[in-house]
Design a protein around this motif. Structure first.
Motif, short mmCIF file in Angstrom:
data_model
loop_
_atom_site.label_atom_id
_atom_site.label_comp_id
_atom_site.label_asym_id
_atom_site.label_seq_id
_atom_site.Cartn_x
_atom_site.Cartn_y
_atom_site.Cartn_z
N LYS A 202 -14.72 56.05 28.37
CA LYS A 202 -13.64 55.38 28.93
C LYS A 202 -12.55 56.39 29.63
O LYS A 202 -11.33 56.51 29.59
N GLY A 203 -13.46 57.37 30.26
CA GLY A 203 -12.39 58.23 31.01
C GLY A 203 -12.09 59.65 30.29
O GLY A 203 -11.61 60.61 30.95
N LEU A 205 -14.09 61.50 29.30
CA LEU A 205 -14.91 62.91 29.72
C LEU A 205 -14.80 62.88 31.21
O LEU A 205 -15.71 63.32 31.79
N SER A 206 -13.63 62.87 31.83
CA SER A 206 -13.21 63.03 33.32
C SER A 206 -12.29 64.13 33.60
O SER A 206 -11.68 64.58 32.44
N ASN A 207 -11.92 64.41 34.79
CA ASN A 207 -10.82 65.25 35.05
C ASN A 207 -9.41 64.89 34.69
O ASN A 207 -8.51 65.31 34.57
N LYS A 208 -9.36 63.51 34.21
CA LYS A 208 -8.15 62.86 33.52
C LYS A 208 -8.29 62.75 32.10
O LYS A 208 -7.44 61.97 31.44
N GLY A 209 -9.36 63.60 31.45
CA GLY A 209 -9.60 63.40 30.04
C GLY A 209 -8.30 63.46 29.13
O GLY A 209 -8.38 62.50 28.26
N GLU A 210 -7.44 64.53 29.39
CA GLU A 210 -6.46 64.46 28.38
C GLU A 210 -5.49 63.32 28.56
O GLU A 210 -4.86 62.79 27.40
N GLN A 211 -5.23 62.86 29.90
CA GLN A 211 -4.45 61.72 29.56
C GLN A 211 -5.15 60.62 29.09
O GLN A 211 -4.41 59.81 28.44
N LYS A 212 -6.51 60.47 29.23
CA LYS A 212 -7.01 59.16 28.71
C LYS A 212 -7.16 59.23 27.22
O LYS A 212 -7.16 58.14 26.52
N GLU A 214 -4.71 60.29 25.23
CA GLU A 214 -3.25 59.84 25.02
C GLU A 214 -3.44 58.50 25.01
O GLU A 214 -2.88 57.59 24.18
N GLU A 215 -3.97 57.69 26.15
CA GLU A 215 -4.08 56.26 26.37
C GLU A 215 -5.08 55.54 25.35
O GLU A 215 -4.50 54.43 24.84
N LYS A 216 -6.10 56.26 25.08
CA LYS A 216 -7.33 55.58 24.51
C LYS A 216 -7.63 56.02 22.90
O LYS A 216 -8.32 55.21 22.39
N ALA A 217 -7.13 57.08 22.66
CA ALA A 217 -7.69 57.44 21.25
C ALA A 217 -6.44 58.04 20.36
O ALA A 217 -6.61 58.79 19.45
N GLN A 218 -5.17 57.23 20.32
CA GLN A 218 -4.09 57.52 19.63
C GLN A 218 -4.47 57.42 18.19
O GLN A 218 -4.15 57.94 17.05
N ASN A 219 -5.39 56.50 17.96
CA ASN A 219 -5.99 56.22 16.72
C ASN A 219 -7.48 56.60 16.26
O ASN A 219 -8.04 56.51 15.21
N SER A 225 -10.85 61.98 14.90
CA SER A 225 -9.46 61.73 15.04
C SER A 225 -8.58 62.18 16.23
O SER A 225 -9.61 62.54 17.28
N TYR A 226 -7.79 61.79 16.51
CA TYR A 226 -6.93 62.00 17.67
C TYR A 226 -6.95 63.62 18.03
O TYR A 226 -7.13 63.89 19.04
N GLU A 227 -6.55 64.25 17.00
CA GLU A 227 -6.43 65.71 17.02
C GLU A 227 -7.84 66.40 17.43
O GLU A 227 -7.80 67.35 18.07
N GLU A 228 -8.90 65.73 16.90
CA GLU A 228 -10.26 66.31 17.29
C GLU A 228 -10.63 66.00 18.80
O GLU A 228 -11.30 66.72 19.55
N MET A 229 -10.28 64.89 19.06
CA MET A 229 -10.53 64.42 20.61
C MET A 229 -9.63 65.10 21.46
O MET A 229 -10.34 65.78 22.53
#
Length: 306
Positions: A202-203, A205-212, A214-219, A225-229
Motif C-alpha cells: 500500500k505504498g 514500502l516506497s519513498n513515501k513510506g512514512e507518510q503511508k 500514517e495513512e494506512k497503519a494507524q491501527n 503494531s503502528y509503532e513497529e511499522m
C-alpha cells in the motif's frame, strides 16, 4: 525487461506487471497508464471481472485494442454479481465460471484469455467442479492456462494436488512474508509460479513510506503494531540510495525467490508506473542486503486464512 516463465506454460511475463484495479473509471487516463506500462516493457496486465463491476475489463480491452499480441492478459472470476444490483457473493460453481468467461471475453474484446484465475476460494468450495470448469475452458480454447488468486495454504495445496494450475497470485512483501513459511517452496517444487500482489504494501514500502504508514497503519498492519511499522520503515529507508530506492528494494526482495514470475503493482497515474519501472535500473540486491532486510522485518504465519 527480464521475462520469466509461468510454471510449465509457454507464457513468459515481465518480472513486474501492472495490476489494473487502481486505474479508475476514466478511459483516457486508463489507456495512458496501460500504454506507458506496455511501452516500458511490461507485458503482463492483471484485471478481474469484479473491478468496477466489469468496467475495468472494458477499459483494459479498449486500451489494448491493436496491441493484443503484445500482452499476456490475466483476469479473474468467482465473485457473483449482476449488473444494476449492489453487492456480490462467492460462486466458484462450474456453471458460473463458464458463463462469466464469455462476459469477460466480450468486455476485453478478445477471443482468448492467457491466464484465467479463480478470484479467491475456501477449503469448503466444490474444488473438483471448479477445476473441471477451467479444464473445459482450456479444451475449448477460450483460455490458455488457469491459476488461482489465494493466500490460503490449505486451498493452495488442494489445487497443487488436483489441478493443472500454472500460477498462484498472493499477497507477498517485506511486510507480509507469510508465503515464505508454507507455500513458496511448495509451489516452486511443483513448477507453479507466483504472482506477488501488494509488493510495496500500500505504498508503505516506497519513498513515501512514512507518510503511508500514517495513512494506512494507524491501527497496525497484519500482526504488526503502528509503532513497529513506523520503526521498520525508518530502518528500511536507511538502505535506500540514489541508485536504489526503497520501492526498488521491495520489488527486488519479492522477486528473489525462484517461484516468483512477476511482482504486480497498481497504478493510478503514469508517474506511478515510472517509479516502479525505475527498479530496472537499480543496483542488484546482494545476498548480504537480502539477509539484512529479513532481520528488520519478521516472518509471520497464516492464522485466520487457512
Amino acid at each position: 525487461m527480464n521475462k520469466r516463465r509461468v510454471g510449465k506454460s509457454d507464457l513468459y511475463v515481465s518480472e513486474i506487471g501492472l495490476g489494473t484495479m487502481s486505474l479508475g473509471t476514466n478511459e483516457q487516463q486508463g489507456k495512458e497508464i496501460i500504454d506507458r506500462a506496455l511501452d516500458s516493457g511490461i507485458n503482463y496486465l492483471d484485471t478481474a471481472d469484479l473491478y468496477d463491476f466489469g468496467q475495468n475489463e472494458e477499459i483494459v480491452g479498449k486500451a489494448i485494442k491493436g496491441r493484443r499480441e503484445d500482452v499476456i492478459l490475466g483476469t479473474k472470476v468467482g465473485n457473483h454479481w449482476e449488473p444494476g444490483k449492489e453487492g456480490w457473493y462467492w460462486d466458484p460453481s462450474k456453471s458460473y465460471i463458464k458463463s462469466q468467461v464469455k462476459e469477460s471475453l466480450r468486455r476485453l474484446q478478445t477471443d482468448y484469455i492467457d491466464l484465467y484465475q479463480l478470484h479467491g476460494g475456501t477449503i469448503e468450495d466444490p474444488i473438483d467442479e471448479t477445476i473441471e470448469a477451467f479444464e473445459e475452458l482450456v479444451q475449448e480454447g477460450v483460455i490458455r492456462y488457469y491459476g488461482i488468486s489465494s493466500i490460503r495454504p490449505n486451498v493452495i495445496r488442494e489445487f497443487v494436488e488436483k489441478s493443472n494450475i500454472v500460477s498462484v497470485m498472493m499477497q507477498y512483501s517485506l511486510f507480509d512474508r507469510r508465503p515464505e513459511e508454507e507455500v513458496l517452496d511448495l509451489l516452486h517444487d511443483n513448477h507453479i509460479s507466483v504472482f506477488a500482489r501488494g509488493p510495496v504494501a500500500k505504498g508503505m514500502l516506497s519513498n513515501k513510506g512514512e507518510q503511508k504508514v500514517e495513512e494506512k497503519a494507524q491501527n497496525g498492519y497484519l500482526t504488526y503494531s503502528y509503532e513497529e511499522m513506523k520503526e521498520m520503515v525508518q530502518n528500511l529507508q536507511t538502505f535506500a540510495t540514489d541508485d536504489r530506492s526503497l520501492q526498488a528494494i521491495s520489488l527486488q526482495y519479492v522477486l528473489r525467490h525462484p517461484a516468483l514470475a512477476s511482482a504486480i503493482f497498481g497504478a493510478s497515474s503514469v508517474e506511478q508506473v515510472d517509479s516502479n519501472v525505475a527498479m530496472l535500473d537499480a543496483l542488484d540486491l546482494t545476498d548480504n542486503l537480502y539477509t539484512q532486510l529479513q532481520q528488520i522485518t519478521r516472518p509471520i504465519v497464516y492464522q485466520k486464512h487457512r
